[in-house]
Write a protein that holds these residues in place. Structure first.
Motif, PDB file in Angstrom:
ATOM      1  N   MET A   1       0.837  -1.204   0.000  1.00 19.17           N
ATOM      2  CA  MET A   1       0.000   0.000   0.000  1.00 19.17           C
ATOM      3  C   MET A   1       0.876   1.260   0.000  1.00 19.17           C
ATOM      4  SD  MET A   1      -3.165   0.494  -0.297  1.00 19.17           S
ATOM      5  CE  MET A   1      -3.820   2.035   0.302  1.00 19.17           C
ATOM      6  N   THR A   2       0.608   2.144  -0.902  1.00 21.20           N
ATOM      7  CA  THR A   2       1.303   3.418  -0.915  1.00 21.20           C
ATOM      8  C   THR A   2       0.498   4.409  -0.078  1.00 21.20           C
ATOM      9  OG1 THR A   2       1.520   2.909  -3.227  1.00 21.20           O
ATOM     10  CG2 THR A   2       2.490   4.973  -2.481  1.00 21.20           C
ATOM     11  N   ASP A   3       1.207   5.277   0.629  1.00 23.13           N
ATOM     12  CA  ASP A   3       0.493   6.334   1.350  1.00 23.13           C
ATOM     13  C   ASP A   3      -0.091   7.303   0.349  1.00 23.13           C
ATOM     14  OD1 ASP A   3       1.091   5.299   3.750  1.00 23.13           O
ATOM     15  OD2 ASP A   3       2.850   6.562   4.090  1.00 23.13           O
ATOM     16  N   THR A   4      -1.246   7.842   0.694  1.00 17.44           N
ATOM     17  CA  THR A   4      -1.828   8.861  -0.167  1.00 17.44           C
ATOM     18  C   THR A   4      -1.064  10.167   0.035  1.00 17.44           C
ATOM     19  OG1 THR A   4      -3.958   7.795   0.028  1.00 17.44           O
ATOM     20  CG2 THR A   4      -3.951  10.056  -0.775  1.00 17.44           C
ATOM     21  N   ARG A   5      -0.442  10.633  -1.027  1.00 15.96           N
ATOM     22  CA  ARG A   5       0.281  11.914  -0.954  1.00 15.96           C
ATOM     23  C   ARG A   5      -0.665  13.062  -1.290  1.00 15.96           C
ATOM     24  NH1 ARG A   5       6.026  11.899  -1.753  1.00 15.96           N
ATOM     25  NH2 ARG A   5       5.687  14.141  -1.877  1.00 15.96           N
ATOM     26  N   VAL A   6      -1.490  12.837  -2.304  1.00 13.87           N
ATOM     27  CA  VAL A   6      -2.481  13.845  -2.699  1.00 13.87           C
ATOM     28  C   VAL A   6      -3.831  13.152  -2.836  1.00 13.87           C
ATOM     29  CG1 VAL A   6      -3.070  15.665  -4.332  1.00 13.87           C
ATOM     30  CG2 VAL A   6      -0.670  14.997  -4.039  1.00 13.87           C
ATOM     31  N   PRO A   7      -4.737  13.411  -1.902  1.00 17.37           N
ATOM     32  CA  PRO A   7      -6.043  12.741  -1.987  1.00 17.37           C
ATOM     33  C   PRO A   7      -6.846  13.283  -3.163  1.00 17.37           C
ATOM     34  CG  PRO A   7      -6.075  14.353  -0.218  1.00 17.37           C
ATOM     35  CD  PRO A   7      -4.656  14.337  -0.760  1.00 17.37           C
ATOM     36  N   PHE A   8      -7.711  12.443  -3.726  1.00 13.67           N
ATOM     37  CA  PHE A   8      -8.558  12.909  -4.823  1.00 13.67           C
ATOM     38  C   PHE A   8      -9.488  14.021  -4.332  1.00 13.67           C
ATOM     39  CE2 PHE A   8     -12.372  12.499  -7.547  1.00 13.67           C
ATOM     40  CZ  PHE A   8     -11.778  12.953  -8.707  1.00 13.67           C
ATOM     41  N   LEU A 325      -0.124   6.632 -11.239  1.00 16.73           N
ATOM     42  CA  LEU A 325      -0.406   7.721 -10.292  1.00 16.73           C
ATOM     43  C   LEU A 325      -0.805   7.159  -8.926  1.00 16.73           C
ATOM     44  CD1 LEU A 325      -2.310  10.332 -12.515  1.00 16.73           C
ATOM     45  CD2 LEU A 325      -0.012  10.517 -11.570  1.00 16.73           C
ATOM     46  N   THR A 326      -1.604   6.113  -8.945  1.00 17.30           N
ATOM     47  CA  THR A 326      -2.021   5.496  -7.681  1.00 17.30           C
ATOM     48  C   THR A 326      -0.798   4.980  -6.925  1.00 17.30           C
ATOM     49  OG1 THR A 326      -4.055   4.847  -8.777  1.00 17.30           O
ATOM     50  CG2 THR A 326      -3.605   3.800  -6.670  1.00 17.30           C
ATOM     51  N   SER A 327       0.149   4.394  -7.653  1.00 16.58           N
ATOM     52  CA  SER A 327       1.357   3.867  -7.011  1.00 16.58           C
ATOM     53  C   SER A 327       2.204   4.999  -6.433  1.00 16.58           C
ATOM     54  CB  SER A 327       2.180   3.040  -8.003  1.00 16.58           C
ATOM     55  OG  SER A 327       2.896   3.905  -8.869  1.00 16.58           O
ATOM     56  N   VAL A 330      -1.124   9.344  -5.644  1.00 13.59           N
ATOM     57  CA  VAL A 330      -2.000  10.396  -6.174  1.00 13.59           C
ATOM     58  C   VAL A 330      -3.389   9.795  -6.408  1.00 13.59           C
ATOM     59  CG1 VAL A 330      -2.456  11.937  -8.123  1.00 13.59           C
ATOM     60  CG2 VAL A 330      -0.106  11.630  -7.290  1.00 13.59           C
ATOM     61  N   GLY A 331      -4.384  10.351  -5.722  1.00  9.42           N
ATOM     62  CA  GLY A 331      -5.748   9.860  -5.897  1.00  9.42           C
ATOM     63  C   GLY A 331      -6.316  10.362  -7.209  1.00  9.42           C
ATOM     64  N   CYS A 332      -6.819   9.469  -8.031  1.00  8.49           N
ATOM     65  CA  CYS A 332      -7.500   9.933  -9.245  1.00  8.49           C
ATOM     66  C   CYS A 332      -8.769   9.116  -9.443  1.00  8.49           C
ATOM     67  CB  CYS A 332      -6.587   9.922 -10.469  1.00  8.49           C
ATOM     68  SG  CYS A 332      -5.379   8.631 -10.518  1.00  8.49           S
ATOM     69  N   GLU A 389       6.267  11.984 -15.513  1.00 11.36           N
ATOM     70  CA  GLU A 389       7.351  11.000 -15.473  1.00 11.36           C
ATOM     71  C   GLU A 389       6.899   9.647 -16.035  1.00 11.36           C
ATOM     72  OE1 GLU A 389       8.186  10.661 -11.297  1.00 11.36           O
ATOM     73  OE2 GLU A 389       6.771   9.017 -11.046  1.00 11.36           O
ATOM     74  N   PHE A 390       5.580   9.510 -16.256  1.00  8.54           N
ATOM     75  CA  PHE A 390       5.092   8.222 -16.759  1.00  8.54           C
ATOM     76  C   PHE A 390       5.651   7.947 -18.136  1.00  8.54           C
ATOM     77  CE2 PHE A 390       2.187   5.849 -19.487  1.00  8.54           C
ATOM     78  CZ  PHE A 390       2.014   4.683 -18.757  1.00  8.54           C
ATOM     79  N   SER A 391       6.173   6.745 -18.312  1.00  7.63           N
ATOM     80  CA  SER A 391       6.522   6.347 -19.676  1.00  7.63           C
ATOM     81  C   SER A 391       5.960   4.952 -19.904  1.00  7.63           C
ATOM     82  CB  SER A 391       8.026   6.385 -19.882  1.00  7.63           C
ATOM     83  OG  SER A 391       8.630   5.496 -18.984  1.00  7.63           O
TER      84      SER A 391
END
Ligand SMILES: *Cc1c(COP(=O)(O)O)cnc(C)c1O
Length: 397
Positions: A1-8, A325-327, A330-332, A389-391
């Protein structure tokens, strides 16, 4: 589980500063015993009508109630057909069905994601016939009585063009403004900026907690400039009562409760500021994301001032990007993953893959990034950095 850095989405900040006002609303309800209707609801209705620049606002139980009551009050009858778009929350078409009508879909515009007026005209001219003042859908022999444009993601639909077509064919226009509290549209009569809620015969708003103006529970409102429509909605929400136990018609249990109205009144005072902050956040996303290839940012026509209920980016590898983004914490979100015409609920309607090409393409490509009045610059930098940064993963040849 990744911590939420930016909630949706996060309510904590906005609600924290209002806690004392909320408590006062609750204390007042306890002290007066007025839980349903009463002066707090009436006051909020006045405030919300003023906010929308409409003569009347009527509080109801939800946005779904609001769409349903607005349609019935505008004269939609059992057996009618009502036109809307396939890329919306299902409440739009549910409310049409609950008003006794059959929802028919027309496709949306590639750039604005809202109802394409040309698609509306094509549907009317190719699939309907006009006799006298009545428009009839040829295949089903239903009377077509209304059109429900949705101001999706907080951006007004092309109301001048839609209004002109509706007028030409005798249709009522009910705005689904459930995502668009405070959005503005520059309208042809006088080239004046008018607010969502004042752009058709009636409009429906939702105060579901996550909306730009959200209750701490359920709520909604109908706005209109037509006193008779407002009067009918007042009866519909309250079992058809003109006065207690005298029923002019059968109605519904669809009232706004006094505690929610009080909470909404407190939040409405901040809505203008919150919407401004959302627009600033949208502008900052545009700066940060720029002209990145393969990324389409929201398009805002010069006649629209959106309130960015949601911030949508269009990308080819949507699902992989969402996972990425979820990883990163970042909430989307997806709004919406399946267009209505492809939902199982409408499997019997004869629609299929390819029926509405634009809506289908958008459902595969749109991604909702975090958006709220509380979003900070650092958070947006983190979201944008993570996105850029996504590729794409190497796919084996
Ligand atoms: C939220 C929403 C609704 C329904 O509102 P509720 O208050 O949840 O009933 C209807 N249409 C749209 C476009 C919405 O976003």
């Amino acid at each position: 589980m990744t911590d939420t850095r930016v909630p949706f989405l996060s309510f904590a900040d906005a609600h924290g500063e209002l806690a004392d006002e909320f408590r006062a609303v609750f204390d007042n309800a306890l002290a007066t015993g007025r839980f349903i209707g009463g002066p707090v609801v009436a006051d909020f209705e006045q405030d919300f009508a003023r906010f929308c620049r409409t003569p009347f606002a009527v509080g109801v139980g939800s946005g779904t109630d609001a769409v349903r009551f607005a349609l019935i009050a505008c004269g939609v009858q059992n057996g009618d057909m009502v036109i809307t778009v396939p890329n919306t929350f299902i409440a739009t078409s549910e409310a049409i069905s609950q008003a006794g009508a059959l929802p028919a879909f027309v496709d949306v515009d590639e750039r604005t994601y809202n109802m394409d007026p040309e698609a509306l005209r094509r549907f009317i001219e190719h699939e309907c016939v006009r006799t006298g003042t009545t428009l009839t859908h040829t295949a089903t022999e239903r009377r077509v009585s209304a059109v429900v444009p949705v101001h999706l993601y907080g951006q007004p639909a092309d109301m001048d063009a839609i209004g002109a077509i509706a007028e030409e064919f005798g249709l009522k226009v009910v705005e689904d403004a459930c995502q668009a509290h405070g959005a503005r549209h520059r309208s042809a009569p006088g080239n004046t900026w008018r607010r969502a809620g004042a752009l058709g015969h009636a409009a429906a708003f939702s105060f579901y907690p996550g909306k730009n103006l959200g209750a701490l529970g359920e709520g909604g409102a109908v706005t209109t400039s037509d006193e008779a429509v407002a009067e009918t909605v007042r009866k519909l929400r309250d079992h058809g009562q003109g006065r207690k136990y005298y029923h002019d018609m059968e109605g519904y249990n669809g009232r706004l409760d006094a505690i929610q109205a009080g909470f909404l009144q407190a939040k409405l005072k901040r809505l203008e500021d919150w919407n401004t902050r959302r627009r600033e956040c949208a502008a900052r996303y545009r700066e940060l994301l720029g002209e990145s290839p393969g990324l389409t940012l929201p398009f805002v026509p010069e006649w629209a001032e959106p309130v960015f209920h949601l911030y949508e980016v269009q990308v080819a590898e949507r699902d992989a990007i969402m996972e990425h983004l979820t990883s990163r914490g970042v909430g989307c979100g997806l709004h919406y993953p399946v267009p209505l015409h492809l939902q199982r609920a409408y499997a019997d309607r004869g629609y299929g893959e390819g029926s509405f090409a634009v809506a289908e393409k958008l459902a595969k490509r749109l991604l909702s990034l975090p958006m709220s009045a509380e979003l900070t610059e650092e958070q947006q930098q983190y979201v944008a950095g993570s996105l850029l940064e996504f590729s794409p993963k190497e796919t084996p040849a």
